[in-house]
Design an enzyme around this catalytic site. Structure first.
Site, PDB file in Angstrom:
ATOM      1  N   CYS A   1       1.996   5.675  -2.027  1.00 20.46           N
ATOM      2  CA  CYS A   1       2.946   4.637  -2.460  1.00 20.46           C
ATOM      3  C   CYS A   1       2.213   3.399  -2.966  1.00 20.46           C
ATOM      4  O   CYS A   1       2.621   2.785  -3.950  1.00 20.46           O
ATOM      5  CB  CYS A   1       3.843   4.190  -1.307  1.00 20.46           C
ATOM      6  SG  CYS A   1       4.428   5.494  -0.237  1.00 20.46           S
ATOM      7  N   ASP A   2       1.147   2.995  -2.282  1.00 21.27           N
ATOM      8  CA  ASP A   2       0.591   1.651  -2.500  1.00 21.27           C
ATOM      9  C   ASP A   2      -0.812   1.634  -3.097  1.00 21.27           C
ATOM     10  O   ASP A   2      -1.308   0.558  -3.456  1.00 21.27           O
ATOM     11  CB  ASP A   2       0.550   0.891  -1.153  1.00 21.27           C
ATOM     12  CG  ASP A   2       1.952   0.729  -0.573  1.00 21.27           C
ATOM     13  OD1 ASP A   2       2.899   0.591  -1.358  1.00 21.27           O
ATOM     14  OD2 ASP A   2       2.089   0.744   0.665  1.00 21.27           O
TER      15      ASP A   2
ATOM     16  N   CYS B   1       0.815   4.362   3.593  1.00 26.05           N
ATOM     17  CA  CYS B   1       1.095   5.308   2.501  1.00 26.05           C
ATOM     18  C   CYS B   1       0.250   4.992   1.270  1.00 26.05           C
ATOM     19  O   CYS B   1       0.612   4.134   0.457  1.00 26.05           O
ATOM     20  CB  CYS B   1       2.581   5.269   2.152  1.00 26.05           C
ATOM     21  SG  CYS B   1       3.006   6.410   0.825  1.00 26.05           S
TER      22      CYS B   1
END
Ligand code: NAP
Length: 324
Positions: A153-154, A150
């Site tokens: 997300c990261d 992801c």
């Protein structure tokens, strides 16, 4: 061909029982929530077991450019939020739980979560698919600490760093492009010499000075002690192995349908996708499937939403014919 003859063992319709719904939708992604919007508007008593990712895959996507109605594109998280809000507006009940087991052998069907047991006169399975993993040494060890599926997300953790993206499809290229906002270099490692991604994304990626491509190459190991330091790769044409230094690895090698729970109850194809007919019926009357869990071909938001709408309309017809 599926046999849709109704051969269900019936139980007498229970009095208004807590935990009994006309429809339970498994999954709160684009398919499940579109089904919820239609079911809510049809005044079907509906519960959505939303699961771990409210709004589904768009919630893990930076920008969605191909959903009609948003000419400038829309942020994935915003689209996911709107799907949820729209479903809630029409009065369906949402629970942020996940199904852990089902029994489709008698009607009402039984659905279990960690804390509860629910029963439903009809079910729409819309649990989608989860990212496939490489299965190489180092992947599990560093998952969530240098290995990710992801970028939204990261990606932020990789400011001015170098990352490897594995895969050559739309996800790899779109998320690789997203990562160029943070990383100083994004190395796409792809097993063939041609990308699978849509042309428009390929053109953008090849024009991006931060993106580099390593073709005909597979990742054999993710390296590091406490943190990721790189990947060991092998050229599939020459057999030569080498090390690419990197601080993070993003894996985008396709998706797996979430169907283990249904094995032995719903008909699955050889890749594990639920088999449906063109009206989203499964082999069990009253159980329907929509979205990526039954779609090995298109896996597009708009298609998932469309199949969710069809499934809900079919539920309405089914409940009219077989209310008990
Ligand atoms: P995908 O299209 O299935 O692509 C997976 C990629 O990973 C392929 O390039 C494949 O290589 C490679 N791959 C598969 N297994 C591998 C392995 N074990 N080791 C190394 N490489 C491997 O998956 P996706 O990119 O996640 O996309 C899924 C679907 O969602 C597609 O239909 C896509 O169009 C759609 N999608 C659309 C959008 C959008 O339109 N905005 C965004 C994201 C995804 P090969 O090419 O050699 O098979």
């Amino acid at each position: 061909m599926l046999d849709f003859k109704l051969s269900l063992q019936r139980e007498p319709r229970p009095a208004a029982t807590e935990g009994l719904y006309d429809l339970i939708i498994l999954g709160g992604g684009p398919a499940g929530l579109t089904a919820a919007i239609y079911a809510g508007r049809a005044r079907i008593h509906t519960l959505v077991l939303v699961g771990p990712l409210p709004g589904g895959q768009p919630a893990n996507t930076d920008l969605v450019e191909n959903f009609p109605g948003f000419p400038e594109g829309i942020e994935g998280q915003e689209l996911a939020r709107r799907f949820l809000a729209q479903a809630e507006r029409f009065g369906v009940e949402m629970r942020y739980e996940s199904a852990t087991g089902v029994d489709f052998s008698t009607r009402p069907f039984v659905i279990r979560t960690h804390g509860a047991t629910y029963r439903a006169r009809s079910v729409i399975v819309a649990l989608g698919a989860v990212p496939r993993r490489l299965g190489v040494p180092g992947e599990d060890k560093f998952f969530g600490r240098g290995v990710s599926t992801c970028a939204t997300c990261d990606g932020y953790f990789y400011r001015d760093k170098r990352v490897v993206v594995v895969g050559g499809g739309d996800s790899a290229i779109i998320e690789g492009l997203y990562l160029t906002r943070f990383a100083r270099e994004v190395i796409v490692v792809h097993r063939r010499d041609q990308l699978r991604a849509t042309r428009i994304y390929q053109d953008r990626a090849f024009a991006n000075p931060k993106m580099r491509f390593v073709f005909n190459t597979v990742v054999e190991e993710i390296l590091g002690e406490k943190t990721v330091t790189g990947v060991r790769v092998r050229n599939v044409k020459t057999g030569e192995t080498s090390i690419l230094e990197a601080d993070g690895v993003f894996i985008y090698i396709g998706m797996e349908p979430q169907t283990e729970m249904f094995r032995g109850q719903l008909e699955l194809d050889e890749r594990g996708y639920i088999v449906t007919d063109r009206r989203q019926h499964t082999n069990i009357p009253g159980v329907f499937a929509a979205g990526d869990i039954q779609d090995p071909y298109y896996r597009q938001l708009v298609v998932a939403a469309g199949t969710g709408a069809i499934a809900a309309m079919e539920v309405e017809r089914f409940l009219e014919m077989y209310p008990d």
